[in-house]
Enzyme design. Structure first.
Site, mmCIF file in Angstrom:
data_model
loop_
_atom_site.group_PDB
_atom_site.id
_atom_site.type_symbol
_atom_site.label_atom_id
_atom_site.label_comp_id
_atom_site.label_asym_id
_atom_site.label_seq_id
_atom_site.Cartn_x
_atom_site.Cartn_y
_atom_site.Cartn_z
ATOM 1 N N GLU A 20 39.000 44.702 34.936
ATOM 2 C CA GLU A 20 40.242 43.931 34.939
ATOM 3 C C GLU A 20 39.925 42.501 34.546
ATOM 4 O OE1 GLU A 20 42.379 43.794 38.617
ATOM 5 O OE2 GLU A 20 42.554 45.966 38.818
ATOM 6 N N GLU A 31 50.428 37.611 41.851
ATOM 7 C CA GLU A 31 50.155 39.051 41.878
ATOM 8 C C GLU A 31 51.243 39.852 41.163
ATOM 9 O OE1 GLU A 31 47.394 40.767 43.129
ATOM 10 O OE2 GLU A 31 46.630 38.716 43.062
#
Length: 463
Positions: free
Chosen positions: A262, A327
Site C-alpha cells: 500500500e 482514512e
C-alpha cells in the site's frame, strides 16, 4: 560498516528481470455507497492497473476479474489466522473454496495472510502468523497452485528504527519470534516482504523538518545523505523503503524482494489534518507511478535497478473506514464512479491536464475546531454514541445531566454534541477521533448559542 553497505549496493544489485513493476490498486470495500463489482472492475481497467488487491475473497469480485489478465491478491482475514495455523484441513478447505474454484481464469497470484498484524495488540495472532502462512503454502502446493505466492503486509511500525535508513532495524520484541521466521519463509518460497509505506504520515508528523516536496517525490528538492553509507536520497519514499531493506539485511536476509502493498496520499481529511488535498494526492500518486515504471528500473539508492511491484491505496473514498478523516479519503474515485483526479497506473501518460484545486492546508490549521453531532443522524445510534462518550474520560457529561449547567436545551443533538466535544477535548492526544461511526463531524463554527461556559471551555481545551 560503511564499506560493507556500499559494496553490497554496488556489486550485488537485485535483479528485477523476473517481475515487472505493474502498479496496481487496492480495492477496499468499507463503504455503504460503493458501486457493484462489475462497475468497479471497469474503473480498474480504466486506470490501466496491472494488479488489484482485495481485502478478502469476495466471490462477486473474483468472478468479475475472470479473464481480465489483471493479477489479483486476496487476503486471509485476521480472525482466521490462529485457526488456520493449527488446522491443515481448515487451510485446505479455505484454499479450495476461495482460490481453487476461481483459478486460473481469475489470475490470483498472491495470498496475503492477515493485514498489518504487528500493528495490532495481539501477541497470540503474532506468533501464529508464520505458521498460518506455512499452512496456506502447503495447501497451495497440495492443489498444485505453484504460481501463487504467500505473504503478509506489515506497516512501517514493524521497524524500531527507520532513520537514518542505514540504521533500519525491526522491533526487538518481534524480531526473533515473528520477523526472522517470516523472512526465512519468504526467502525459502521466493516470495516478497510486503510493506505498507506512507510518506504522508511521516511528513504530517514532522512537517517542519521534512519538506513537503521531499514527501511528494517532487524534483529539484534538497537531498538527504545517509551519514553512514553516503547514499543520497531525493525523496521520502525511497528513504523509507531502504530502511526496510537495511532492517532485513541486519536480520540476516539481504536479498529478499520488497513489494509495496500500500502507498498513497489522502485527498481530504479532518480540518486539522495538514496537507490532505486533491492536489497533493494527485502529485504524489503520479510521481510514484512515474518512479516505479521508470526505464531502466530505478530501484532505490541501496538497491538500484530493482523492480518494486506496488498497489496504490485506494480505489474509492470509503465512508465507513474508522479513524481520522484521512482514512476515508484515499480514493482515486468517488463512490459515484467519477474520478477525483486523472491518473494512469501504467505510467504511459506523461502529461496530465492542469486545473487541480490549489491546496489550502499545507500549513497547520491554527483556528478553533469543535466536534459536533451530524445533523440528521439516526437518533438511536446517536443515543448509543452519547452513552459511550459519557462513559469515557473524567466528568465528560456532568454538565449535561438533568439540573446541570448545560442540560438545556434538552435535545439529543445538543447533548451528543457536548459529549462528543468534551470526549474529544480530553482524549484527542491519546488517539481519540471526532468520528463516532460517522455520527460526528468537525466544525470551525462554535455550535453554542447559549451561555454554557464549560462547553466553550472544553472546546478551547482541544487547541
Amino acid at each position: 560498516m560503511m564499506l560493507h553497505f556500499v559494496i553490497h549496493c554496488v556489486f550485488i544489485p537485485f535483479t528485477g528481470a523476473e517481475i515487472a513493476p505493474k502498479p496496481g490498486v487496492c480495492y477496499g470495500q468499507l463503504g455503504n455507497n460503493l458501486p457493484q463489482p462489475s462497475t468497479s472492475i471497469k474503473l480498474i481497467k480504466s486506470l490501466k492497473a496491472g494488479r488489484v488487491k482485495i481485502y478478502d475473497t469476495n466471490p462477486n469480485i473474483l468472478k468479475q476479474l475472470k479473464n481480465t489478465n489483471i493479477q489479483v491478491s486476496v487476503m486471509v482475514p485476521n480472525e482466521l489466522i490462529t485457526f488456520i495455523a493449527n488446522n491443515q484441513t481448515l487451510s485446505n478447505n479455505w484454499v479450495r473454496s476461495n482460490i481453487l474454484r476461481f483459478y486460473p481464469k481469475t489470475k490470483i497470484r498472491y495470498v496475503l495472510v492477515g493485514n498489518e498484524i504487528l500493528s495490532l495488540p495481539d501477541n497470540v495472532t503474532w506468533t501464529n502468523l508464520v505458521p498460518a502462512m506455512r499452512q496456506i503454502r502447503r495447501s497451495l502446493t497440495f492443489f498444485k497452485l505453484k504460481k501463487v505466492k504467500v505473504g503478509t503486509p506489515l506497516a512501517m511500525d514493524c521497524l524500531e528504527v527507520s532513520f537514518p535508513p542505514s540504521s533500519g532495524k525491526f522491533r526487538l520484541s518481534v524480531t526473533d519470534s515473528v520477523i526472522k521466521p517470516l523472512l526465512q519463509f519468504v526467502n525459502r518460497t521466493k516470495s516478497f516482504f510486503f510493506i505498507d509505506v506512507y510518506p504522508y504520515f511521516a511528513w504530517a508528523s514532522d512537517p517542519v523538518n521534512i519538506k513537503l516536496g521531499y514527501a511528494l517525490l517532487e524534483p529539484n528538492v534538497l537531498a538527504y545523505t545517509d551519514p553512514v553509507t553516503g547514499l543520497m536520497y531525493t525523496n521520502l519514499l525511497e528513504q523509507m523503503l531502504d530502511a526496510v531493506y537495511f532492517a532485513m539485511n541486519r536480520a540476516g536476509y539481504p536479498f529478499i524482494r520488497l513489494f509495496i502493498a500500500e502507498t498513497g496520499w489522502p485527498n481530504g481529511g479532518d480540518i486539522d489534518q495538514i496537507g490532505a488535498s486533491i492536489y497533493n494526492a494527485a502529485v504524489y500518486n503520479r510521481n510514484v507511478i512515474k518512479l516505479l515504471t521508470q526505464k531502466p528500473l530505478r530501484g532505490t539508492p541501496y538497491k538500484p535497478f530493482v523492480a518494486l511491484p506496488s498497489f496504490i491505496f485506494s480505489l474509492y473514498n470509503e465512508n465507513e473506514k474508522p479513524g481520522l478523516g484521512t482514512e476515508r479519503h484515499f480514493g482515486l474515485f468517488y463512490p459515484n464512479g467519477s474520478g477525483i483526479y486523472p491518473i494512469d497506473l501504467s505510467g504511459k501518460t506523461l502529461e496530465y491536464p492542469k486545473g487541480l484545486p490549489v491546496p489550502t492546508n499545507n500549513e497547520p490549521y491554527k483556528g478553533k475546531i469543535w466536534c459536533v453531532a451530524m445533523r440528521g443522524a439516526n437518533m438511536t445510534a446517536l443515543g448509543g454514541a452519547l452513552s459511550y462518550a459519557c462513559g469515557q474520560g473524567n466528568g465528560t457529561c456532568g454538565p449535561i445531566k438533568p439540573g446541570g449547567k448545560c442540560f438545556k436545551p434538552d435535545s439529543m443533538w445538543w447533548h451528543a454534541s457536548y459529549a462528543f466535544s468534551s470526549y474529544w477535548a480530553q482524549l484527542r492526544k491519546s488517539g481519540a477521533t471526532c468520528y463516532f461511526d460517522g455520527l460526528a463531524v468537525q466544525t470551525t463554527k462554535n455550535p453554542s448559542k447559549f451561555a454554557c461556559y464549560p462547553f466553550k471551555y472544553y472546546m478551547l481545551g482541544i487547541l
